[in-house]
Design an enzyme around this catalytic site. Sequence first.
Site, PDB file in Angstrom:
ATOM      1  N   LYS A 202     -23.242  13.481  10.555  1.00  0.00           N
ATOM      2  CA  LYS A 202     -22.815  14.861  10.309  1.00  0.00           C
ATOM      3  C   LYS A 202     -23.528  15.799  11.277  1.00  0.00           C
ATOM      4  O   LYS A 202     -22.918  16.640  11.912  1.00  0.00           O
ATOM      5  CB  LYS A 202     -23.100  15.231   8.853  1.00  0.00           C
ATOM      6  N   GLU A 208     -32.223   7.743  13.905  1.00  0.00           N
ATOM      7  CA  GLU A 208     -31.775   6.353  13.751  1.00  0.00           C
ATOM      8  C   GLU A 208     -30.409   6.152  14.412  1.00  0.00           C
ATOM      9  O   GLU A 208     -30.180   5.174  15.141  1.00  0.00           O
ATOM     10  CB  GLU A 208     -31.669   5.982  12.262  1.00  0.00           C
ATOM     11  N   GLY A 261     -23.529  14.593   3.075  1.00  0.00           N
ATOM     12  CA  GLY A 261     -23.440  13.204   3.503  1.00  0.00           C
ATOM     13  C   GLY A 261     -23.083  12.244   2.375  1.00  0.00           C
ATOM     14  O   GLY A 261     -22.160  11.438   2.481  1.00  0.00           O
ATOM     15  N   ARG A 262     -23.788  12.363   1.250  1.00  0.00           N
ATOM     16  CA  ARG A 262     -23.578  11.405   0.161  1.00  0.00           C
ATOM     17  C   ARG A 262     -22.273  11.636  -0.577  1.00  0.00           C
ATOM     18  O   ARG A 262     -21.893  10.844  -1.439  1.00  0.00           O
ATOM     19  CB  ARG A 262     -24.763  11.459  -0.800  1.00  0.00           C
ATOM     20  N   GLU A 347     -30.842  11.629  -4.173  1.00  0.00           N
ATOM     21  CA  GLU A 347     -30.920  12.777  -3.256  1.00  0.00           C
ATOM     22  C   GLU A 347     -30.437  14.042  -3.958  1.00  0.00           C
ATOM     23  O   GLU A 347     -30.922  15.132  -3.696  1.00  0.00           O
ATOM     24  CB  GLU A 347     -30.102  12.530  -1.971  1.00  0.00           C
ATOM     25  N   HIS A 378     -31.058 -12.536 -13.397  1.00  0.00           N
ATOM     26  CA  HIS A 378     -32.116 -13.494 -13.052  1.00  0.00           C
ATOM     27  C   HIS A 378     -33.189 -12.840 -12.199  1.00  0.00           C
ATOM     28  O   HIS A 378     -33.998 -13.528 -11.576  1.00  0.00           O
ATOM     29  CB  HIS A 378     -31.501 -14.703 -12.339  1.00  0.00           C
ATOM     30  N   LYS A 499     -39.269  13.231   8.560  1.00  0.00           N
ATOM     31  CA  LYS A 499     -38.598  13.222   9.863  1.00  0.00           C
ATOM     32  C   LYS A 499     -39.465  13.926  10.897  1.00  0.00           C
ATOM     33  O   LYS A 499     -39.616  13.458  12.030  1.00  0.00           O
ATOM     34  CB  LYS A 499     -37.249  13.958   9.786  1.00  0.00           C
TER      35      LYS A 499
HETATM   36  O1  F6P Z   1     -31.211  10.899   4.256  1.00  0.00           O
HETATM   37  C1  F6P Z   1     -31.179  12.190   4.710  1.00  0.00           C
HETATM   38  C2  F6P Z   1     -29.861  12.586   5.291  1.00  0.00           C
HETATM   39  O2  F6P Z   1     -29.962  13.903   5.656  1.00  0.00           O
HETATM   40  C3  F6P Z   1     -28.690  12.346   4.332  1.00  0.00           C
HETATM   41  O3  F6P Z   1     -28.475  13.379   3.466  1.00  0.00           O
HETATM   42  C4  F6P Z   1     -27.582  12.091   5.284  1.00  0.00           C
HETATM   43  O4  F6P Z   1     -26.508  11.462   4.652  1.00  0.00           O
HETATM   44  C5  F6P Z   1     -28.266  11.230   6.302  1.00  0.00           C
HETATM   45  O5  F6P Z   1     -29.551  11.799   6.437  1.00  0.00           O
HETATM   46  C6  F6P Z   1     -27.587  11.130   7.635  1.00  0.00           C
HETATM   47  O6  F6P Z   1     -27.427  12.386   8.224  1.00  0.00           O
HETATM   48  P1  F6P Z   1     -26.420  12.604   9.409  1.00  0.00           P
HETATM   49  O7  F6P Z   1     -25.050  12.302   8.914  1.00  0.00           O
HETATM   50  O8  F6P Z   1     -26.580  14.027   9.827  1.00  0.00           O
HETATM   51  O9  F6P Z   1     -26.797  11.657  10.524  1.00  0.00           O
END
Ligand code: F6P
Length: 535
Positions: A202, A208, A261-262, A347, A378, A499
């Site tokens: 987003k 990452e 995002g979620r 979250e 289990h 972060k």
């Molecule tokens: O985990 C933190 C977060 O900000 C989430 O809310 C989001 O889904 C994820 O990182 C990824 O963010 P982005 O879509 O901006 O890469």
Amino acid sequence: MATVTSGSPPSSAPAWAALADIAARVADVSLRDRFALDPSRSERFAGAVGDLWVDWSRHPIDDEALGLLVDLADQRDVPGFCSRMLAGDMVNATEGRPAGHTALRAPDADDGVTGTLGRMADLADRIRGGSFTGATGEPVRAVVSLGIGGSHLGPAMAHEALTHLAHPDVTVRFSSSLDAADLTAALAGLEPATTLVVVCSKSFTTTETMVAADTATAWLSEGVGDDVSRHLAAATAAPQRASARGIDPDLVFAIPESVGGRFSLSSAMGLALMVAIGPEAFHELLAGMHAVDRHLGEEPVDGNVPMLLGLIDVWQRSFLGATSLAVVPYSHALRRLPDHLQQLMMESLGKRVTADGSPTAGPTGPVVFGAGGTDSQHAFFQLLHQGTDVVPVDLIGVARPVTDPRGAHHDGLMANLLAQAESLAFGRTDTEAAALGVAPDLVAHQEFPGNRPSTVVLLPELSPSTLGQLVALYEHRTVVQAAVWGINPFDQWGVELGKQLTTRFHDRLTGGADTGREEPSSGLIRRYRGLRGRD
Ligand code: F6P
């Protein structure tokens, strides 16, 4: 401006005090006695939402408590908050925006949404039909989705859940971890010339995902040369950042800024999923979600299943003291659902201040965990049955299997689900254990306390529509809890500090020489640098 119920704490609602008054007494009545007194309990404390049947009869709850929870919802203006969310009002107060996820799956979605869905469908159809070609003119046969958190968990979960519908000749994979092993595995066996990498972020700043995008781009370049424009796509709310990274605007798919995002499964984050299952099935998923959105907006609180589940969550957390929630799908295809719900709920509900910044009056979201049944029986069910904490459990079953060639598996799955619900609720007394011949010195070990609550969710089958219904049910259940507690379910400031510190530590770990400055992590930094041969 409409916001999450703010100002007064939930405890100022008259129903809150009444619930606090009766909580111990209600919890004191065993589930055995409740079912003995009211054999119709499993029909009365249950209901349908869309095609799903939800049974909350194995919670320590009665008509009075449920009535008060319904009153609490009204006194906290939960229906009003849900209506404002559905109407696109500014419900995400701390980020100054609406929560636009339900607008993505509405039949009357705006032109921007339908335009993006149309472009996604066009690309998906071309890939599925073999007419979308890469730099060498060969058709693209693999899609690798890069993203993390909400830009990964929902689509990856849904892809796994609907794998029986996946196009047989198009490979779809997901990679999320910063650990290169994840991306290496996702790219293994694929050819750059026939692969499309979709960068799902987003913000288009998440480390990452950006590191993975760079590595994947280098992998593509090694295979097809410098022009990788036919092999890179993006799903993002920051299209200019995607373009700045050289992604062709024709392959950039917009996410509205208002979609968290979620909550973004129904957005362009689902592009790889759409390629796998096809645009028609993707639209069925959206329609399933929309059916539950309508249920949320139209049903009165006492017949509104997502509201009732959210209220029972509040009952468990705020009045009975439950600190966790286990989610256990009795479906291998749904085994990644707990991961998605963990992010969705933790979250959204992991907040210690209300929407207006004052401390919450009491606890908020529980720890959410889970794994597929029967494996989890289990693994962690021992603690659920006989541990010292009471952990409410969601048991999710599917009536008609996708596959069961000998007919030997599926009824056993449902039998296990019911057996767990039953043994958690009713346990086994010491007298019953002794009557079964358990040696006296082992009776205490083989007694089950019972009164361990569970909710059963039954899907008729696993289809795009029922999966969409299930996801939307949990989304709304989460929002309902937040509305009662007065917290903002749509922000996630708590992930930011880590972060920021990562950037500083990255410099310390990789810089020319250790600064020598003593700080809490100095010992670990020196050891790591030594092991990496840096000092
Ligand atoms: O985990 C933190 C977060 O900000 C989430 O809310 C989001 O889904 C994820 O990182 C990824 O963010 P982005 O879509 O901006 O890469």
